[in-house]
Motif scaffolding. Structure first.
Motif, PDB file in Angstrom:
ATOM      1  N   THR A  54       0.862  -1.187   0.000  1.00 44.20           N
ATOM      2  CA  THR A  54       0.000   0.000   0.000  1.00 44.20           C
ATOM      3  C   THR A  54       0.896   1.233   0.000  1.00 44.20           C
ATOM      4  O   THR A  54       2.119   1.117  -0.052  1.00 44.20           O
ATOM      5  N   TYR A  56       1.409   2.812   2.537  1.00 45.79           N
ATOM      6  CA  TYR A  56       1.998   2.772   3.883  1.00 45.79           C
ATOM      7  C   TYR A  56       2.940   1.580   4.061  1.00 45.79           C
ATOM      8  O   TYR A  56       3.910   1.658   4.803  1.00 45.79           O
ATOM      9  N   ASP A  57       2.666   0.474   3.390  1.00 43.85           N
ATOM     10  CA  ASP A  57       3.403  -0.780   3.553  1.00 43.85           C
ATOM     11  C   ASP A  57       4.067  -1.211   2.252  1.00 43.85           C
ATOM     12  O   ASP A  57       3.427  -1.187   1.204  1.00 43.85           O
ATOM     13  N   THR A  70       7.123  -0.075   6.917  1.00 43.82           N
ATOM     14  CA  THR A  70       5.945   0.749   7.159  1.00 43.82           C
ATOM     15  C   THR A  70       6.410   2.196   7.203  1.00 43.82           C
ATOM     16  O   THR A  70       7.481   2.492   7.709  1.00 43.82           O
ATOM     17  N   SER A  75       2.521  -0.691  14.164  1.00 43.17           N
ATOM     18  CA  SER A  75       1.180  -0.919  14.720  1.00 43.17           C
ATOM     19  C   SER A  75       0.094  -0.127  13.990  1.00 43.17           C
ATOM     20  O   SER A  75      -1.091  -0.425  14.142  1.00 43.17           O
ATOM     21  N   ASP A  76       0.475   0.863  13.189  1.00 44.89           N
ATOM     22  CA  ASP A  76      -0.499   1.657  12.441  1.00 44.89           C
ATOM     23  C   ASP A  76      -0.809   1.094  11.059  1.00 44.89           C
ATOM     24  O   ASP A  76      -1.621   1.651  10.323  1.00 44.89           O
ATOM     25  N   SER A  77      -0.170  -0.010  10.706  1.00 40.33           N
ATOM     26  CA  SER A  77      -0.427  -0.638   9.413  1.00 40.33           C
ATOM     27  C   SER A  77      -1.869  -1.124   9.353  1.00 40.33           C
ATOM     28  O   SER A  77      -2.427  -1.601  10.337  1.00 40.33           O
ATOM     29  N   THR A  78      -2.451  -1.035   8.174  1.00 39.25           N
ATOM     30  CA  THR A  78      -3.810  -1.560   7.984  1.00 39.25           C
ATOM     31  C   THR A  78      -3.786  -3.043   7.614  1.00 39.25           C
ATOM     32  O   THR A  78      -4.840  -3.658   7.491  1.00 39.25           O
ATOM     33  N   ILE A  79      -2.592  -3.596   7.430  1.00 37.33           N
ATOM     34  CA  ILE A  79      -2.466  -5.015   7.115  1.00 37.33           C
ATOM     35  C   ILE A  79      -2.527  -5.792   8.429  1.00 37.33           C
ATOM     36  O   ILE A  79      -1.654  -5.673   9.282  1.00 37.33           O
ATOM     37  N   THR A  80      -3.573  -6.563   8.578  1.00 39.75           N
ATOM     38  CA  THR A  80      -3.782  -7.332   9.800  1.00 39.75           C
ATOM     39  C   THR A  80      -3.050  -8.675   9.710  1.00 39.75           C
ATOM     40  O   THR A  80      -2.714  -9.133   8.606  1.00 39.75           O
TER      41      THR A  80
END
Length: 108
Positions: A54, A56-57, A70, A75-80
């Motif tokens: 993304t 972000y990632d 990141t 911890s702010d990544s949207t990848i779970t």
């Protein structure tokens, strides 16, 4: 718990590797983790991982390892974990790249 061993020489290689390079450098505030796996990552697995990227990632595959950057706190990544698990269906363990570098230095 899965365990992944690397030789001192392999850790040196990982610590020295610049996965994002000068064209897309790691900036202050970015975080980079190295995800260790048991065996080399296949072309299909690599395709699945890269599809997770993304704004972000970012993911870079290097042999048996995955570099995950990141652009801020991990911890702010949207990848779970579930999303990652669907894309990459085998065990990994992650360490911050700074920890990998410190371990490599201690083993020299």
């Amino acid at each position: 718990v899965e365990t992944f061993l690397r030789t001192p020489e392999e850790l040196d290689t990982l610590a020295a590797h610049d996965p994002f390079g000068a064209k897309d450098p790691v900036l202050d505030g970015h975080r980079v983790h190295v995800l260790f796996t048991r065996s080399p990552i296949t072309a299909d697995e690599k395709k699945q991982l890269l599809a997770l990227s993304t704004d972000y990632d970012d993911f870079i595959v290097f042999g048996r390892e995955i570099y995950w950057r990141t652009r801020g706190n991990f911890s702010d990544s949207t990848i779970t974990p579930a999303m990652f698990g669907r894309a990459f269906k085998r065990p990994t363990t992650a360490r911050n790249v700074n920890t990998v570098r410190k371990l490599a230095e201690k083993l020299r």
